[in-house]
Structures are given as C-alpha cells and as structure tokens.
Design a protein around this motif. Structure first.
Motif, PDB file in Angstrom:
ATOM      1  N   ALA A 156     130.522  46.674 -67.496  1.00 28.59           N
ATOM      2  CA  ALA A 156     130.495  45.204 -67.403  1.00 28.59           C
ATOM      3  C   ALA A 156     131.600  44.586 -68.269  1.00 28.59           C
ATOM      4  N   PHE A 157     131.751  45.080 -69.487  1.00 29.52           N
ATOM      5  CA  PHE A 157     132.815  44.553 -70.351  1.00 29.52           C
ATOM      6  C   PHE A 157     134.197  44.915 -69.790  1.00 29.52           C
ATOM      7  N   ALA A 158     134.342  46.150 -69.320  1.00 32.39           N
ATOM      8  CA  ALA A 158     135.647  46.600 -68.812  1.00 32.39           C
ATOM      9  C   ALA A 158     136.076  45.762 -67.606  1.00 32.39           C
ATOM     10  N   GLN A 159     135.119  45.426 -66.729  1.00 29.50           N
ATOM     11  CA  GLN A 159     135.440  44.579 -65.564  1.00 29.50           C
ATOM     12  C   GLN A 159     135.972  43.235 -66.025  1.00 29.50           C
ATOM     13  N   ARG A 160     135.368  42.689 -67.079  1.00 29.24           N
ATOM     14  CA  ARG A 160     135.799  41.376 -67.563  1.00 29.24           C
ATOM     15  C   ARG A 160     137.172  41.435 -68.219  1.00 29.24           C
ATOM     16  N   VAL A 161     137.442  42.522 -68.933  1.00 28.31           N
ATOM     17  CA  VAL A 161     138.770  42.693 -69.532  1.00 28.31           C
ATOM     18  C   VAL A 161     139.816  42.810 -68.418  1.00 28.31           C
ATOM     19  N   SER A 162     139.545  43.636 -67.420  1.00 25.45           N
ATOM     20  CA  SER A 162     140.501  43.819 -66.315  1.00 25.45           C
ATOM     21  C   SER A 162     140.768  42.509 -65.585  1.00 25.45           C
ATOM     22  N   ALA A 163     139.700  41.746 -65.350  1.00 23.02           N
ATOM     23  CA  ALA A 163     139.861  40.480 -64.617  1.00 23.02           C
ATOM     24  C   ALA A 163     140.801  39.541 -65.361  1.00 23.02           C
ATOM     25  N   LYS A 164     140.673  39.467 -66.682  1.00 24.67           N
ATOM     26  CA  LYS A 164     141.523  38.544 -67.436  1.00 24.67           C
ATOM     27  C   LYS A 164     142.936  39.107 -67.605  1.00 24.67           C
ATOM     28  N   LEU A 165     143.073  40.430 -67.617  1.00 25.60           N
ATOM     29  CA  LEU A 165     144.434  40.993 -67.649  1.00 25.60           C
ATOM     30  C   LEU A 165     145.141  40.652 -66.345  1.00 25.60           C
ATOM     31  N   ASP A 166     144.408  40.706 -65.237  1.00 27.53           N
ATOM     32  CA  ASP A 166     144.984  40.294 -63.942  1.00 27.53           C
ATOM     33  C   ASP A 166     145.419  38.836 -64.000  1.00 27.53           C
ATOM     34  N   ALA A 167     144.591  38.010 -64.636  1.00 22.82           N
ATOM     35  CA  ALA A 167     144.925  36.583 -64.736  1.00 22.82           C
ATOM     36  C   ALA A 167     146.216  36.394 -65.542  1.00 22.82           C
ATOM     37  N   PHE A 168     146.391  37.201 -66.588  1.00 25.94           N
ATOM     38  CA  PHE A 168     147.631  37.147 -67.375  1.00 25.94           C
ATOM     39  C   PHE A 168     148.826  37.536 -66.505  1.00 25.94           C
ATOM     40  N   VAL A 169     148.642  38.602 -65.720  1.00 27.31           N
ATOM     41  CA  VAL A 169     149.738  39.087 -64.872  1.00 27.31           C
ATOM     42  C   VAL A 169     150.148  37.995 -63.878  1.00 27.31           C
ATOM     43  N   GLU A 170     149.143  37.258 -63.363  1.00 33.14           N
ATOM     44  CA  GLU A 170     149.459  36.174 -62.424  1.00 33.14           C
ATOM     45  C   GLU A 170     150.320  35.092 -63.054  1.00 33.14           C
ATOM     46  N   THR A 171     150.229  34.948 -64.381  1.00 40.04           N
ATOM     47  CA  THR A 171     151.067  33.935 -65.040  1.00 40.04           C
ATOM     48  C   THR A 171     152.440  34.497 -65.406  1.00 40.04           C
ATOM     49  N   GLY A 172     152.698  35.748 -65.019  1.00 43.00           N
ATOM     50  CA  GLY A 172     154.025  36.318 -65.254  1.00 43.00           C
ATOM     51  C   GLY A 172     154.102  37.289 -66.422  1.00 43.00           C
ATOM     52  N   ALA A 173     152.992  37.495 -67.140  1.00 41.75           N
ATOM     53  CA  ALA A 173     153.018  38.433 -68.271  1.00 41.75           C
ATOM     54  C   ALA A 173     152.919  39.868 -67.754  1.00 41.75           C
ATOM     55  N   LYS A 174     153.440  40.797 -68.519  1.00 44.91           N
ATOM     56  CA  LYS A 174     153.237  42.213 -68.176  1.00 44.91           C
ATOM     57  C   LYS A 174     151.926  42.662 -68.788  1.00 44.91           C
ATOM     58  N   ARG A 175     151.149  43.400 -67.997  1.00 42.81           N
ATOM     59  CA  ARG A 175     149.831  43.840 -68.440  1.00 42.81           C
ATOM     60  C   ARG A 175     149.874  44.518 -69.815  1.00 42.81           C
ATOM     61  N   GLU A 176     150.879  45.391 -70.000  1.00 39.07           N
ATOM     62  CA  GLU A 176     150.930  46.157 -71.251  1.00 39.07           C
ATOM     63  C   GLU A 176     151.398  45.309 -72.439  1.00 39.07           C
ATOM     64  N   ASP A 177     151.887  44.109 -72.164  1.00 39.32           N
ATOM     65  CA  ASP A 177     152.298  43.226 -73.264  1.00 39.32           C
ATOM     66  C   ASP A 177     151.142  42.403 -73.819  1.00 39.32           C
ATOM     67  N   VAL A 178     149.995  42.451 -73.147  1.00 39.24           N
ATOM     68  CA  VAL A 178     148.850  41.671 -73.611  1.00 39.24           C
ATOM     69  C   VAL A 178     148.080  42.479 -74.649  1.00 39.24           C
ATOM     70  N   LYS A 179     147.932  41.907 -75.835  1.00 38.77           N
ATOM     71  CA  LYS A 179     147.132  42.576 -76.874  1.00 38.77           C
ATOM     72  C   LYS A 179     145.671  42.210 -76.679  1.00 38.77           C
ATOM     73  N   VAL A 180     144.848  43.228 -76.475  1.00 38.03           N
ATOM     74  CA  VAL A 180     143.412  42.976 -76.332  1.00 38.03           C
ATOM     75  C   VAL A 180     142.773  43.023 -77.724  1.00 38.03           C
ATOM     76  N   LEU A 181     142.125  41.923 -78.090  1.00 39.44           N
ATOM     77  CA  LEU A 181     141.481  41.833 -79.406  1.00 39.44           C
ATOM     78  C   LEU A 181     139.967  41.891 -79.225  1.00 39.44           C
ATOM     79  N   PHE A 182     139.385  43.069 -79.462  1.00 37.47           N
ATOM     80  CA  PHE A 182     137.927  43.165 -79.426  1.00 37.47           C
ATOM     81  C   PHE A 182     137.396  42.552 -80.713  1.00 37.47           C
ATOM     82  N   SER A 183     136.341  41.739 -80.583  1.00 35.00           N
ATOM     83  CA  SER A 183     135.852  41.055 -81.785  1.00 35.00           C
ATOM     84  C   SER A 183     134.330  41.073 -81.841  1.00 35.00           C
TER      85      SER A 183
END
Ligand code: HT9
Ligand code: FE2
Length: 317
Positions: A156-183
């Motif tokens: 469930a958490f992984a699906q949510r992380v992937s969905a927002k990484l996709d959203a970043f990619v849609e704005t032109g960011a590279k997936r691997e450039d996004v730092k995921v901050l687990f908190s």
C-alpha cells in the motif's frame, strides 16, 4: 449462534471540534491546562487545516467501520466480529471501549492500534491501559503490537510512493532525481537507551517500501518533534530539506510511514509548514497520500486480527 469477538481499535485520538481542543490538550498534558498562548497556537493549527469543519474523526470512524466489514466478509462459521474504538486522549477513551465490550457481553477480544510501529511511549501505553481495564472487566484480551512489515502494508505504501513519483515525472523531473523522505513522528531520544524498537521498525518499513517501489534515492527523517526541554530524535524533516537543498536536491517526496490517516502532523506539519519551507528553498515538495481506508490497509488490519484470534484459539479454521 455465532460467538461475538470484540476488536478494540485504538489510536491517539483527535478533538471533536475546535471547542474541544482545550480539553484534549489538557489531557495530553496529563491534566495540566495549557497556557493561553499554547492553546491558541494549537487551535490555530487545527483551524488552518479544517476550515470550520472537523473531518479528522470521521477518518478514524470510517477505518473502524471498514475493518469490521472486512472482518465479517470472511464469514467465519463460528465467529462474528464487533469493533470498538478506544482513544488515548479523548472520548471514547481506551477504558470506555473495553467497558463497552464487557457491557455488550463480549468475553474475548483482541486489540490493535492504528499505527504500525511499536514504541513503549505510544502503542505500549495504549496496550497497558486496555489490559488493566480488561482484567477488571473480565474480558480475555490479547494484542497486536506491530505490523510494520506486513506485505500488504508495504504494498500500500509502495503504490503511493510510485504514484507520486509518476506525478513528478509528469512535471518533467527524472524519477531518480526525486529524493524520497520517509518520515515518522519523533519521540524523546531516551527511548533508544530504553531499547525501544520504534526506530528500527521504522527503518525496516522504509527499506521494504523503497525496495518494493524500486527506489534507491531515499533517506529517513523525523517530523513533528515536541517542544520540550529534553532532546528529541532528529534530524527533523525541515532541517533535512534545508541540507538537501544545499546539496542541490530540487525534488523531494515526503512519505510519512508512521501515520495511517490524514492527521494534523500530515495536513499541517507537512502540507503547510514543510511546504512553506520548500517554497523558501525553491524546492518542489510532494507528499504521498495517506492510507485512510485503503483496501490493502484494511486487509492488513483484518489479517493481523484474524492471525491473533487463531493464535489464541478464539476462532477455528
Ligand atoms: C509517536 C506518536 C504518534 C504516532 C503513533 C500514534 O498514532 O500513536 C502520535 C500521533 C498523533 N499525535 C497527535 C496529536 C498531538 N500529539 C501531541 C504531542 C505528542 N505526541 C507524541 C507522540 C506521538 N503522537 C508525544 C510523545 C507527544 C508529547 C506529549 C505526549 O506524551 O503525548 C500533541 C500536543 C501538542 C504538540 O506537541 O503538537 C498533539 C495535538 C495526533 C492527532 C492529530 C490530529 O488531531 O489529527 C496523532 C495521530
Ligand atoms: Fe502526537
């Protein structure tokens, strides 16, 4: 006739209304009323996220209803489940929930907390209070202490992380450039010398979610530390964001793993406070959606309850 098994669903609790914030805060402070400026500060934070209505309790109510429905969808031949809420700092208190079960004639029950990670200061204290009341009231109870690596929770958490990484990619960011901050919610540093599993469990969840979502660019950070004199676990998410921006990280996805629904810590501390810092730093910050009544989360809870019932031979098959 099917036997009724009680399920005590525990959580921190949220105020019923803006007028209820004072009583709630006084309970958190062990009966000491907050100073007027402290009360105003907390009320302002609630006001900023609710805008007149107060939907936070409904989130929890819905989770509890859906868990009960999920459990009874299993159609066990010998048992039916009835869920009761028990809150740490507001009504219905943990003790109320247990007494309510006893009054309904329930003799056997399990307890679970709407937070996946165990700390003596959080889940441990909920369980202690429930146990004491269950003994008094004559209800046989056992408890789920944590479920931080349940495969459906991780999914469930992984699906949510992937969905927002996709959203970043849609704005032109590279997936691997996004730092995921687990908190997760910080706690006083002294829990570590007490041998508390909280931090290790959070790191385990982070690793498992990162692996499932195929993320290698991540780190763990704390949030929402209390403002008391003693040291709290750090680094705090706001400091982490500043440090990363100095290293030229421009995209950050904050992924709170210690909260399972939209709470003040998510809607204010992340969506308002951290978002404001992101703007100042010229960083693009997104947040994963909260689990709330996510199907996989409900299945996680139901599976934990059922496993606990089988262990105690409350149900067969
Ligand atoms: C570990 C942990 C969790 C996660 C695990 C779990 O969920 O159990 C959690 C959740 C929550 N904490 C919440 C709210 C608050 N917590 C406070 C204060 C504190 N939290 C603490 C710890 C935790 N808290 C601690 C050690 C304190 C210091 C005082 C004390 O020892 O209790 C204060 C006082 C003011 C302030 O410090 O901001 C408030 C208003 C809400 C509901 C918000 C809403 O209404 O949406 C939720 C879900
Ligand atoms: Fe809290």
């Amino acid at each position: 006739m099917k036997k009724k098994i009680g399920v005590l669903v525990m959580s921190y609790g949220t105020p019923k209304s803006l007028d209820d914030v004072e009583a709630y805060y006084t309970h958190i402070r062990r009966g000491n009323p907050p100073a007027p400026e402290q009360l105003k500060e907390l009320k302002d934070r609630y006001e900023a996220i609710v805008g007149g209505v107060f939907p936070l309790r409904e989130n929890t109510d819905r989770q509890v209803e859906e868990l009960q429905a999920e459990l009874n969808r299993l159609e066990l031949p010998d048992a039916e489940f009835v869920c009761y809420q028990g809150l740490k700092h507001t009504e219905p208190f943990i003790e109320d929930g247990v007494r309510h079960m006893a009054a309904d004639g329930i003799a056997e029950a399990v307890g679970i907390v709407l937070a996946p990670h165990y700390s003596t200061m959080s889940v441990g204290s909920y369980i202690k209070r429930a146990k004491a009341t269950a003994e008094e009231a004559g209800v046989r109870m056992s408890f789920i202490e944590s479920y931080h690596l349940h495969p459906k929770l991780i999914e469930a958490f992984a699906q949510r992380v992937s969905a927002k990484l996709d959203a970043f990619v849609e704005t032109g960011a590279k997936r691997e450039d996004v730092k995921v901050l687990f908190s997760a919610h910080s706690l006083p540093e002294r829990i570590l010398s007490m041998g508390d599993p909280y931090r290790d469990q959070l790191l385990e969840t982070s690793e498992a979610v990162a692996e499932k979502a195929g993320v290698s660019n991540w780190q763990f950070t704390w949030q929402s530390a209390g403002r008391t004199a003693e040291p709290w676990l750090g680094p705090d998410v706001l400091d982490t964001m500043k440090e990363l921006s100095e290293q030229d990280v421009r995209y950050m996805l904050v992924s709170p793993l210690g909260f399972v629904s939209d709470h003040l810590e998510v809607l204010y501390d992340l969506d308002i406070e951290a978002q404001q810092v992101a703007e100042e730093l010229d960083v693009r910050l997104m947040r994963i959606d909260s689990l709330n009544t996510d199907r996989l989360y409900m299945e996680t809870l139901a599976d934990c309850v059922l496993t606990e019932c089988r262990k105690g031979a409350l149900v067969h098959g």
